[in-house]
Scaffold this motif. Structure first.
Motif, PDB file in Angstrom:
ATOM      1  N   LEU A  15       0.834  -1.202   0.000  1.00 50.05           N
ATOM      2  CA  LEU A  15       0.000   0.000   0.000  1.00 50.05           C
ATOM      3  C   LEU A  15       0.872   1.257   0.000  1.00 50.05           C
ATOM      4  CD1 LEU A  15      -2.953   0.842   0.019  1.00 50.05           C
ATOM      5  CD2 LEU A  15      -2.822   1.053   2.483  1.00 50.05           C
ATOM      6  N   LEU A  16       1.925   1.222   0.837  1.00 43.78           N
ATOM      7  CA  LEU A  16       2.818   2.382   0.886  1.00 43.78           C
ATOM      8  C   LEU A  16       3.522   2.566  -0.463  1.00 43.78           C
ATOM      9  CD1 LEU A  16       4.311   2.105   4.476  1.00 43.78           C
ATOM     10  CD2 LEU A  16       2.602   3.700   3.602  1.00 43.78           C
ATOM     11  N   LEU A  17       3.969   1.439  -1.031  1.00 41.23           N
ATOM     12  CA  LEU A  17       4.606   1.508  -2.351  1.00 41.23           C
ATOM     13  C   LEU A  17       3.661   2.115  -3.378  1.00 41.23           C
ATOM     14  CD1 LEU A  17       6.596  -1.819  -2.824  1.00 41.23           C
ATOM     15  CD2 LEU A  17       7.468   0.523  -2.787  1.00 41.23           C
ATOM     16  N   SER A  18       2.388   1.698  -3.307  1.00 45.30           N
ATOM     17  CA  SER A  18       1.415   2.214  -4.269  1.00 45.30           C
ATOM     18  C   SER A  18       1.241   3.719  -4.107  1.00 45.30           C
ATOM     19  CB  SER A  18       0.061   1.534  -4.090  1.00 45.30           C
ATOM     20  OG  SER A  18       0.210   0.147  -4.139  1.00 45.30           O
ATOM     21  N   VAL A  19       1.181   4.154  -2.849  1.00 43.74           N
ATOM     22  CA  VAL A  19       1.040   5.592  -2.617  1.00 43.74           C
ATOM     23  C   VAL A  19       2.240   6.331  -3.213  1.00 43.74           C
ATOM     24  CG1 VAL A  19       0.944   7.382  -0.862  1.00 43.74           C
ATOM     25  CG2 VAL A  19      -0.393   5.313  -0.587  1.00 43.74           C
ATOM     26  N   ALA A  20       3.430   5.757  -3.013  1.00 40.64           N
ATOM     27  CA  ALA A  20       4.630   6.381  -3.575  1.00 40.64           C
ATOM     28  C   ALA A  20       4.542   6.422  -5.100  1.00 40.64           C
ATOM     29  CB  ALA A  20       5.869   5.610  -3.139  1.00 40.64           C
ATOM     30  N   ASP A 279     -11.400  -8.810   2.289  1.00 42.96           N
ATOM     31  CA  ASP A 279     -11.576  -8.009   3.500  1.00 42.96           C
ATOM     32  C   ASP A 279     -11.635  -6.523   3.139  1.00 42.96           C
ATOM     33  OD1 ASP A 279     -11.531  -6.707   5.837  1.00 42.96           O
ATOM     34  OD2 ASP A 279      -9.741  -7.684   6.636  1.00 42.96           O
ATOM     35  N   HIS A 280     -12.788  -5.910   3.417  1.00 40.45           N
ATOM     36  CA  HIS A 280     -12.969  -4.527   2.980  1.00 40.45           C
ATOM     37  C   HIS A 280     -12.075  -3.544   3.711  1.00 40.45           C
ATOM     38  CE1 HIS A 280     -16.529  -6.232   1.067  1.00 40.45           C
ATOM     39  NE2 HIS A 280     -16.466  -5.199   0.262  1.00 40.45           N
ATOM     40  N   HIS A 281     -11.559  -3.932   4.885  1.00 39.79           N
ATOM     41  CA  HIS A 281     -10.620  -3.029   5.562  1.00 39.79           C
ATOM     42  C   HIS A 281      -9.412  -2.746   4.687  1.00 39.79           C
ATOM     43  CE1 HIS A 281     -12.732  -4.541   9.219  1.00 39.79           C
ATOM     44  NE2 HIS A 281     -12.749  -3.241   9.403  1.00 39.79           N
ATOM     45  N   TRP A 282      -8.973  -3.762   3.939  1.00 39.78           N
ATOM     46  CA  TRP A 282      -7.841  -3.582   3.027  1.00 39.78           C
ATOM     47  C   TRP A 282      -8.312  -3.196   1.631  1.00 39.78           C
ATOM     48  CZ3 TRP A 282      -3.312  -2.851   4.882  1.00 39.78           C
ATOM     49  CH2 TRP A 282      -2.949  -3.440   6.092  1.00 39.78           C
ATOM     50  N   LEU A 283      -9.430  -3.818   1.241  1.00 38.02           N
ATOM     51  CA  LEU A 283      -9.881  -3.671  -0.145  1.00 38.02           C
ATOM     52  C   LEU A 283     -10.147  -2.202  -0.491  1.00 38.02           C
ATOM     53  CD1 LEU A 283     -10.645  -5.346  -2.607  1.00 38.02           C
ATOM     54  CD2 LEU A 283     -12.975  -5.400  -1.775  1.00 38.02           C
ATOM     55  N   LEU A 284     -10.859  -1.498   0.392  1.00 35.18           N
ATOM     56  CA  LEU A 284     -11.268  -0.135   0.044  1.00 35.18           C
ATOM     57  C   LEU A 284     -10.079   0.825  -0.080  1.00 35.18           C
ATOM     58  CD1 LEU A 284     -14.570   0.072   2.092  1.00 35.18           C
ATOM     59  CD2 LEU A 284     -14.301  -0.196  -0.361  1.00 35.18           C
ATOM     60  N   PRO A 285      -9.114   0.817   0.873  1.00 33.96           N
ATOM     61  CA  PRO A 285      -7.945   1.692   0.675  1.00 33.96           C
ATOM     62  C   PRO A 285      -7.179   1.353  -0.600  1.00 33.96           C
ATOM     63  CG  PRO A 285      -7.998   0.847   2.909  1.00 33.96           C
ATOM     64  CD  PRO A 285      -9.078   0.155   2.175  1.00 33.96           C
ATOM     65  N   TYR A 286      -7.013   0.054  -0.850  1.00 34.55           N
ATOM     66  CA  TYR A 286      -6.309  -0.336  -2.076  1.00 34.55           C
ATOM     67  C   TYR A 286      -7.050   0.187  -3.308  1.00 34.55           C
ATOM     68  CZ  TYR A 286      -2.368  -3.209  -0.735  1.00 34.55           C
ATOM     69  OH  TYR A 286      -1.147  -3.616  -0.288  1.00 34.55           O
ATOM     70  N   CYS A 287      -8.384   0.050  -3.294  1.00 37.15           N
ATOM     71  CA  CYS A 287      -9.169   0.539  -4.430  1.00 37.15           C
ATOM     72  C   CYS A 287      -8.916   2.027  -4.644  1.00 37.15           C
ATOM     73  CB  CYS A 287     -10.661   0.325  -4.186  1.00 37.15           C
ATOM     74  SG  CYS A 287     -11.194  -1.331  -4.543  1.00 37.15           S
ATOM     75  N   ALA A 288      -8.930   2.778  -3.541  1.00 40.97           N
ATOM     76  CA  ALA A 288      -8.753   4.228  -3.663  1.00 40.97           C
ATOM     77  C   ALA A 288      -7.418   4.554  -4.319  1.00 40.97           C
ATOM     78  CB  ALA A 288      -8.864   4.883  -2.291  1.00 40.97           C
ATOM     79  N   VAL A 289      -6.340   3.931  -3.802  1.00 44.44           N
ATOM     80  CA  VAL A 289      -5.013   4.279  -4.323  1.00 44.44           C
ATOM     81  C   VAL A 289      -4.843   3.782  -5.763  1.00 44.44           C
ATOM     82  CG1 VAL A 289      -2.556   3.982  -3.990  1.00 44.44           C
ATOM     83  CG2 VAL A 289      -4.042   4.252  -2.020  1.00 44.44           C
ATOM     84  N   LEU A 290      -5.246   2.528  -6.002  1.00 46.52           N
ATOM     85  CA  LEU A 290      -5.068   1.982  -7.355  1.00 46.52           C
ATOM     86  C   LEU A 290      -5.935   2.725  -8.371  1.00 46.52           C
ATOM     87  CD1 LEU A 290      -4.913  -1.851  -6.663  1.00 46.52           C
ATOM     88  CD2 LEU A 290      -3.042  -0.263  -7.039  1.00 46.52           C
TER      89      LEU A 290
END
Lengths: 336, 360
Positions: A15-20, A279-290
């Motif tokens: 997730l951090l890598l994706s943000v970068a 798991d939506h706890h992970w899924l939703l942040p990942y969706c936002a960044v991706l």
């Protein structure tokens, strides 16, 4: 489904890598285009603004464009993930279910009747249109004891989208003024938008994000089936209502800024599910960044595809999205 | 004269069918009485509608005067108005409506989903991409004559693409629909680019075409479409038994000796030819392909041989009514007829979905 990243530490790292990577993409989006600028120009545009062309372009055109692309991409991807969780239909997304088309119709009607509304009003008009068509599709395609039938809902979405776009062009033909003002906006694009458009919708979209992330646990329960959720003590109606409201705010806000941009809501949630599971706890942040990465990158690509003219980014996402769509349609629940 | 060449016999009193048997040829046919009755009533309604519709416009002509014009009498002015301006448009509406309805009936029978139609599964969008590309790329100059050909090619290409993408050891109806929906939204994105890429005047022209209209129809257009409609309807009628078999499900159709995939391809090609040619001349008229077959099935039941002609008549009537409304409701401004078909069609679709829900 086995997730690619099966440990929390991996998930955080990626997730951090994706943000970068998103930051890199946005910087590239500011730097490259019809004219390329170096990093030093970029820096001086903000630290030592001198009113030169380069600085003006960066501050009034490139930066808003990158920011809008990121926000819109994130909003559409999260809206898609929410819709897929709500309807339990892997093909659910704002564009295919007519939510974008409904928002577009509402805006076009408003422009034809009253002239171009202010930014503040146009957001609410788009919300109203999105809400109306989302409610229509859900009411049409769902219900019955067996729950929403995926095919029916998909067809209902296609029908509502066809209806809305047919009426849209009817209205456009009836008033030349509207045609002139709105045509550029009917295909999704993030070019030529002012930062004020983003700041007008940002509060609503932010509320939508907060609501979506707060719903992660209830959505996980709901994903096990409505009966299970009810027996675990969930007030499913309330959860669904809040989630639907979040979808409307996210998709409607995105449409109000960028016009109907398709397929991000389908592509990104599927990629994210492959990465981190259900798991939506992970899924939703990942969706936002991706989602943000996809739209910023697609927007960057759209500048170079047909140099010197630009392809609207909505076309690019549609072309990227269709292979995905076909893949999903060919397997899983739809395959039998 | 051997009047008993064809002997009509009633099987039993109260039977729906009348059997026609030839004594010489080894051929026989079952005539559905309800279908014949429905067809006669619909044809009468169409004739009345034509008389009425030919009289309405900026110059009003009494239906009796219209009748006189048809008989070769009446005033010269009336003759010119009716034959030059209104009749081509009426004839084109009828043909377009019948073609779209037949195409929709085939698609619904083949896909076994009553919610499908050529405009929802992307065939129409393929035609739209080709046509708008032509309008935009030539700057609206050389377009009119080549528009039909481009639209048919586009429809065929889209249908072929959908078919290939949906192929996975055979094509199931469901995959065909879903792939079609996905592809159609990509195609409409491309269409919008074409509209945007062209100058404003031509953008308006392309938009009119996209929404669907028989505005400015001429006899040449009618004559272009007529062979397609006639041949398509005849072929569909010949293939009616195959469609009826496919409606029963893949297993039963194979059990009845159908060559399933081959017939599915042939039927798809037929529906493309019907829809593509209609779209070529009238643009993206929506929802007629959805509505007309349903009306027909309500009237005469699901047997395809009976439903097809009735559906074609219903389609013609619907299109005629939509065009009449398009011409007259906001006089003197004309609205594309496609707006009206969509405005009736969408509520109809809602009704269909609700009915399916209450009786699964």
């Amino acid at each position: 489904m086995v997730a690619l990243l099966d440990r929390p530490s991996y998930k955080i790292a990626v997730l951090l890598l994706s943000v970068a990577f998103l930051a890199v993409c946005m910087t590239a989006s500011v730097m490259f285009g019809a004219k390329a600028y170096g990093l030093s120009t970029l820096q001086s545009a903000f630290s030592a603004f001198d009113g030169s062309d380069a600085h003006l372009i960066i501050r009034t055109s490139r930066v808003p464009r990158a920011a809008i692309a990121a926000v819109v991409g994130a909003a559409l991807a999260v809206a898609g993930a929410l819709m897929q969780a709500l309807t339990r239909n892997p093909l659910a997304s704002p564009s295919l279910f007519g939510v974008n088309a409904g928002a577009g119709l509402a805006l076009v009607v408003a422009v034809a009747l009253f002239g171009f509304p202010g930014l503040g009003q146009s957001v609410w008009i788009a919300f109203a249109g999105a809400a109306l068509s989302a409610a229509a599709v859900y009411a049409l395609g769902s219900g019955g004891r067996a729950g929403p039938a995926p095919v029916n809902m998909t067809l209902a979405g296609a029908a509502i989208a066809a209806f809305a776009s047919s009426l849209t062009s009817g209205v456009l033909l009836g008033s030349d003024k509207a045609l002139d003002q709105v045509l550029f906006w009917l295909v999704g694009s993030v070019a030529g938008r002012e930062l004020a458009m983003l700041t007008a919708v940002l509060p609503y979209i932010a509320v939508g994000f907060v609501a979506a992330f707060a719903l992660a646990s209830p959505l996980n329960v709901l994903a096990m089936g409505e009966d299970v959720a009810v027996s675990l003590g969930q007030r499913t109606a309330a959860v669904k209502l809040v989630a639907a409201a979040a979808v409307v705010v996210l998709a409607g806000g995105a449409v109000a800024v960028a016009g109907p941009i398709g397929f991000i809501g389908i592509v990104i949630p599927h990629i994210a599910r492959h990465l981190v599971g259900r798991d939506h706890h992970w899924l939703l942040p990942y969706c936002a960044v991706l989602g943000a990465i996809l739209l910023v990158a697609a927007d960057l690509g759209s500048r170079f595809l047909l140099m010197p003219s630009e392809v609207p980014v909505g076309v690019l996402t549609a072309i990227i999205g269709v292979p995905f769509f076909v893949l999903i349609a060919r397997r899983g629940r739809y395959a039998e | 004269m051997r009047s008993k060449h064809l002997a009509a016999e009633k099987k039993a009193s109260g039977s729906r069918y009348t059997a026609l048997r030839s004594r010489r040829l080894p051929a026989s046919a079952l005539l559905d009485k309800r279908a014949v009755l429905a067809a006669i009533v619909l044809a009468a309604a169409i004739i009345l509608m034509v008389l009425f519709s030919a009289g309405i416009g900026t110059m009003r002509i009494h239906p009796l005067d219209v009748l006189k014009v048809f008989a070769g009498q009446g005033q010269e002015v009336h003759k010119t108005v009716v034959f030059q301006f209104r009749l081509p448009r009426i004839a084109l509406s009828l043909l377009v409506g019948a073609s779209l309805a037949a195409s929709g009936a085939i698609v619904q029978g083949m896909i076994r989903n009553p919610l499908a139609s050529p405009d929802l599964v992307g065939i129409t969008n393929g035609a739209a991409v080709a046509a708008t590309s032509l309008i935009a790329l030539t700057g609206g100059a050389a377009s009119v004559r080549w528009l039909p050909l481009a639209a048919i090619c586009g429809a065929a290409a889209a249908a072929l693409l959908i078919y290939v993408l949906a192929w996975k050891r055979g094509v199931t109806p469901l995959r065909l629909v879903l792939v079609g929906i996905g592809l159609s939204s990509a195609l409409s994105a491309i269409t919008s680019v074409m509209v945007i890429a062209s100058p404003l005047r031509i953008a308006g022209q392309a938009l009119v075409w996209l929404t669907g209209s028989v505005y400015g129809a001429a006899w040449s257009g009618v004559l272009t479409l007529l062979p397609w409609t006639a041949a398509g309807l005849a072929l569909a009628f010949v293939l009616a038994r195959q469609v009826s078999a496919q409606q029963l499900g893949d297993d039963i159709a194979v059990g009845l000796g159908s060559r399933l995939q081959l017939q599915r391809l042939a039927l798809l090609a037929l529906s493309v030819a019907l829809a593509g040619s209609a779209v070529a001349l009238a643009g993206g008229i929506a929802f007629i392909g959805l509505m007309a077959p349903h009306m027909a099935r309500r009237l005469v039941g699901p047997a395809f041989g009976a439903a097809l002609p009735v559906a074609a008549l219903c389609g013609g009537l619907l299109m005629l009514a939509a065009d009449l409304a398009a011409r007259t409701v906001f006089m003197p401004t004309e609205i594309p007829a496609g707006v009206f078909t969509a405005a009736i069609g969408a509520p109809f679709f809602i009704y269909l979905l609700r009915r399916r829900r209450s009786s699964p």
